[in-house]
Write a protein that holds these residues in place. Sequence first.
Motif, PDB file in Angstrom:
ATOM      1  N   ALA A 181      25.882  61.747  18.188  1.00 49.28           N
ATOM      2  CA  ALA A 181      25.583  62.783  17.189  1.00 49.28           C
ATOM      3  C   ALA A 181      25.192  62.115  15.866  1.00 49.28           C
ATOM      4  CB  ALA A 181      26.776  63.701  17.001  1.00 49.28           C
ATOM      5  N   GLN A 182      25.811  60.954  15.608  1.00 51.84           N
ATOM      6  CA  GLN A 182      25.521  60.226  14.375  1.00 51.84           C
ATOM      7  C   GLN A 182      24.108  59.641  14.381  1.00 51.84           C
ATOM      8  OE1 GLN A 182      28.467  57.139  13.898  1.00 51.84           O
ATOM      9  NE2 GLN A 182      29.172  58.080  12.023  1.00 51.84           N
ATOM     10  N   VAL A 183      23.736  58.988  15.490  1.00 49.89           N
ATOM     11  CA  VAL A 183      22.400  58.365  15.522  1.00 49.89           C
ATOM     12  C   VAL A 183      21.310  59.390  15.835  1.00 49.89           C
ATOM     13  CG1 VAL A 183      23.207  56.047  16.140  1.00 49.89           C
ATOM     14  CG2 VAL A 183      22.599  57.617  17.954  1.00 49.89           C
ATOM     15  N   GLY A 184      21.674  60.511  16.445  1.00 49.71           N
ATOM     16  CA  GLY A 184      20.689  61.549  16.784  1.00 49.71           C
ATOM     17  C   GLY A 184      20.052  61.291  18.135  1.00 49.71           C
ATOM     18  N   LEU A 185      20.023  62.325  18.991  1.00 50.48           N
ATOM     19  CA  LEU A 185      19.465  62.166  20.341  1.00 50.48           C
ATOM     20  C   LEU A 185      17.942  62.213  20.321  1.00 50.48           C
ATOM     21  CD1 LEU A 185      21.646  64.568  22.544  1.00 50.48           C
ATOM     22  CD2 LEU A 185      21.767  62.075  22.464  1.00 50.48           C
ATOM     23  N   VAL A 186      17.308  61.462  21.228  1.00 51.17           N
ATOM     24  CA  VAL A 186      15.868  61.636  21.429  1.00 51.17           C
ATOM     25  C   VAL A 186      15.693  62.861  22.343  1.00 51.17           C
ATOM     26  CG1 VAL A 186      15.358  59.174  21.147  1.00 51.17           C
ATOM     27  CG2 VAL A 186      15.711  60.094  23.446  1.00 51.17           C
ATOM     28  N   GLU A 187      14.508  63.404  22.356  1.00 52.82           N
ATOM     29  CA  GLU A 187      14.250  64.613  23.156  1.00 52.82           C
ATOM     30  C   GLU A 187      14.514  64.347  24.641  1.00 52.82           C
ATOM     31  OE1 GLU A 187      13.474  67.808  22.800  1.00 52.82           O
ATOM     32  OE2 GLU A 187      13.727  67.599  20.638  1.00 52.82           O
ATOM     33  N   PRO A 188      15.203  65.242  25.315  1.00 51.08           N
ATOM     34  CA  PRO A 188      15.437  65.036  26.753  1.00 51.08           C
ATOM     35  C   PRO A 188      14.180  65.343  27.570  1.00 51.08           C
ATOM     36  CG  PRO A 188      16.368  67.131  26.062  1.00 51.08           C
ATOM     37  CD  PRO A 188      15.837  66.478  24.817  1.00 51.08           C
TER      38      PRO A 188
END
Length: 428
Positions: free
Chosen positions: A306-313
């Motif tokens: 959540a901190q680094v942010g997910l790339v689009e699945p």
Amino acid sequence: MAEKPVSNFSTGEKPTWDLYSKCVHCGLCLDQCPTYRALGTEMDSPRGRIYQMVLVDQGRLALADSFVTHIDRCLGCLNCETACPSGVPYGSLLERARSQIEENYPRSWLQRKVRSHFYGTVLPSFSKLARHAKLVRFYQRSGLQSLARGSGLLKLLGVAELDALSPRIESDFSFADLGRVYPAEGKQRGRVALLIGCISSVAFAELNRATIRVLTRNGIEVHIPRSQSCCGALHLHAGYLEQSRAQARHNIDAVLKPEFDAIVTNAAGCGSTMKEYAALLEHDPQDAKRAQQFVVKVRDISEYLAQVGLVEPARRLKARVTYQDPCHLAHAQGIRSAPRQLLKFIGAEMVESPRADSCCGSAGVYNVTQNEISMKILDEKMGYIASVEPEIVATANVGCMLQLSVGAKRKGLNSRVAHVVELLDEAY
Ligand code: SF4
Ligand code: SF4
């Protein structure tokens, strides 16, 4: 002049006045305590347990069977800490009470042997754990388990419930990954050390592999430090304070390196214990500072992502999902929104069940040692879950996953139980 009461605790680490005097007996924790709800007795509530510790410390209650029974029945779930308006450090009180019990209470010969073998020999050594796990795997796969189940032997011995709760041992253990480095996919956004866990490595190795895939897919380089060991959580919760300190020192030496942005785990119980290393080693002149540096880097996998942010699945999770908070994530680490955010990000339709952050009764080995109470707590939890009719029950701790799967079967619920990381992995 009245004589000073003599404590029934021995010297050393014990529940002390500065900790237990914070309790003002308001009772606001009672309804949040799963064992109080299941058993309805004050002695099995947080307030009652604290009062028993006070009595033992004042020499008015023996450190004997009754006290041990009520402390053994505590899940260590910390639901009471969250509810307490006075800031009673219940977790520290419990750890100290359990360490006093280990020191001063004569358990049966068999109990002592089993406990010292499990905590002192098997858990601290990955190679010994692997040997034991292979024996269990042989029992599970050779047909012996099916035979024992089918013949009714397990029911006759009264261990059918325990057998159902034992995790399935996997074909490939995570220990083969020790020392490996997995490069980030695409542009590198971070570098982490992954703790693979003791029981997780033999029973949830595929989840560890999914964790590595999700991290690398998100641009994170993953290192599996070679000489890491069990985090010490099970020791800490069973009252083996010195052994948990030994595990802490070992992992600090093995894992703390300046090049890692974070030290990541996918098990809430391990994460909360590793975040306690600084408190555990605060009086250690050699390791106190390094323990603080270690703690600053510890992240639950959901917290880190959540901190680094997910790339689009690659695809979206089109399902109705209820998330059940593991106690050691919500109550011990205060992490509630990160896993929900991640699930929402990959497309889950989130539904909140009542008491989502109440303990499921798993609590380390509690579902084995206190099986009857554990199942009562689980059945209550499953009622709340069933009320929101989820397709998927998501959680973030392997013990909870196992327990909730058993709960779904007991309830006849057709929902899949999954770890947040598994769902992320499938989305990628
Ligand atoms: S830790 Fe959990 S089981 Fe133990 S007293 Fe607190 S709420 Fe009850
Ligand atoms: S809520 Fe806190 S202060 Fe009140 S009884 Fe429970 S532990 Fe004591």
